[in-house]
Scaffold this motif. Structure first.
Motif: not given
Length: 432
Positions: A85, A88-89, A95, A141-143, A148, A151, A291
């Protein structure tokens, strides 16, 4: 020869399952930490970020959650999720704010895994994880749909491509489809097979259920030997795997090379996935993560980029106010195309009737639009009580504090747990 070779392979195999051991991947923590102390460090830093003015007041709940997590051996799980996570940020991959029972965890909130304050909304940790439940925690977790894979590639690079794979799914032989398959093999006339398949009602659990409830089908079965042979053979095959596919979101991450833990499968020589389905992977102690690729996040990200390009305005959606009047006006008119979970015609109808006035109204709105509430009259009761057309009734005085926000209607799983706890004397674990 084929049968003899199959038997030789079986005889040469020596396979033992263990069901009481977790095989979580090893995360390399910075010097001076072990996985337990590193998780606590991350959480305490996150707590100060989330609650700058009163973080010390939140420490008892954080300590309780960390104790449960440690007792169950899940410290590494939360660090692993925090890590991708965080990746991703840092790389500006959109996300989601979190979904499901994980939103009830202050550990998940302090780590930035979820973005909704569980204390503010009265969410219960035990619905997500408690000492009396044996299964691994499950964080979906939504991407952004388009990013996606970045990740997943990061996870493969970090833990090793041989330890990460997608998960198989099986399309199974359902009643109508298996009748048509068997009919084709038996070279029966297509119109005859089609007629029999269409006699299976959509609500039937299986072919036997259809025979028990559909008189015309039962009559054909008892009088026509060809139909009897067709249905008897179809019942033998019903429910078997027909073809493999790849789970839309599931990814398994292993401590060991996956070829040492599970049989593997590939369609085209590139995408490797497990031959065990999701539930079986969990039973043998492997970590499964979802994911999820969500197009709404992609649309939002594209929109922000367009605003920046065309209007020279930087929009930070994490600080958008939740009481914006123009947004409320759009919602009340059910102009919700593109709004996650509020787009369908049925949902728009409830939106118009409920007339949400602030963010908190969207929570029961989404909870009401599920098969259980829709089929029970709960939606009508909720709206009538909210609008003052019906008197709010609590079946017991203790229920008022629990059901006040939903006008006496039991709407959330959290409420069921609180009722079991306060009226029945259950622990929160037993209530779950």
């Amino acid at each position: 020869d084929a049968l003899e070779n199959s038997r030789r392979i079986v005889d040469d195999c020596n396979l033992h399952f263990t069901f009481d051991e977790l095989h979580l991947p090893e995360f390399k923590v910075p010097p001076g930490y072990d996985i337990v102390s590193y998780l606590r460090h991350l959480c305490e830093e996150g707590l100060k970020w989330r609650y700058p003015d009163n973080w010390e007041e939140m420490l008892p709940r954080l300590n309780y959650e960390l104790d449960v997590i440690h007792d169950k051996g899940y410290d590494a799980y939360f660090v692993i999720v925090w890590d991708f996570m965080n990746y991703s940020r840092k790389n500006k991959i959109p996300i989601g704010p979190g979904r499901g029972s994980a939103a009830g965890s202050i550990v998940a909130y302090s780590l930035g895994i979820t973005d909704l304050d569980p204390v503010q909304y009265g969410l219960i940790f035990e619905r997500f994880l408690n000492p009396e439940r044996k299964s691994l925690p499950d964080i979906d977790i939504d991407f952004c749909y388009n990013r996606r894979q970045e990740v997943i590639n990061y996870v493969k690079d970090l833990y090793g491509i041989e330890r990460v794979a997608q998960i198989i799914t099986f399309g199974r032989m359902k009643a109508r489809a298996v009748i048509r398959d068997v009919g084709r093999v038996f070279e029966m006339p297509l119109p005859v097979v089609d007629k029999i398949a269409k006699l299976i009602p959509p609500r039937a659990k299986n072919i036997q259920d259809a025979l028990d409830t559909e008189a015309e089908l039962e009559e054909l079965y008892s009088q026509d030997m060809q139909v009897k042979r067709l249905l008897d053979t179809a019942q033998e095959l019903e429910g078997l795997a027909r073809h493999p596919g790849i789970h839309a979101a599931g990814v398994v991450i292993s401590k060991y090379p996956l070829e040492d833990c599970v049989p593997l499968y590939t369609t085209d020589g590139t995408d490797v996935c497990t031959q065990y389905e999701m539930k079986n992977l969990e039973k043998i102690g492997l970590l499964k993560m979802d994911f999820l690729g969500l197009r709404n996040l992609t649309v939002m990200d594209d929109t922000i980029a367009m605003i920046k390009k065309n209007r020279m305005v930087d929009v930070d959606i994490s600080v958008i106010p939740l009481d914006d009047k123009k947004t409320v006006d759009l919602l009340q008119k059910a102009q919700t195309v593109g709004v996650f979970q509020l787009e369908s015609d049925g949902m728009k109808k409830i939106v118009r009737e409920l007339k949400p006035e602030h963010f908190e109204d969207l929570i029961p709105l989404v909870a009401l639009y599920r098969p259980g509430p829709l089929g029970s009259g709960m939606v009508d009761d909720f709206i009538a009580c909210r609008r003052g057309r019906k008197k709010i009734v609590y079946k017991h005085p203790l229920l008022k504090s629990i059901l006040q926000e939903t006008y006496g209607v039991i709407l959330y799983q959290d409420q069921v747990m609180k009722i079991s706890n306060e009226l029945g004397g259950f622990t929160m674990g037993q209530a779950d």
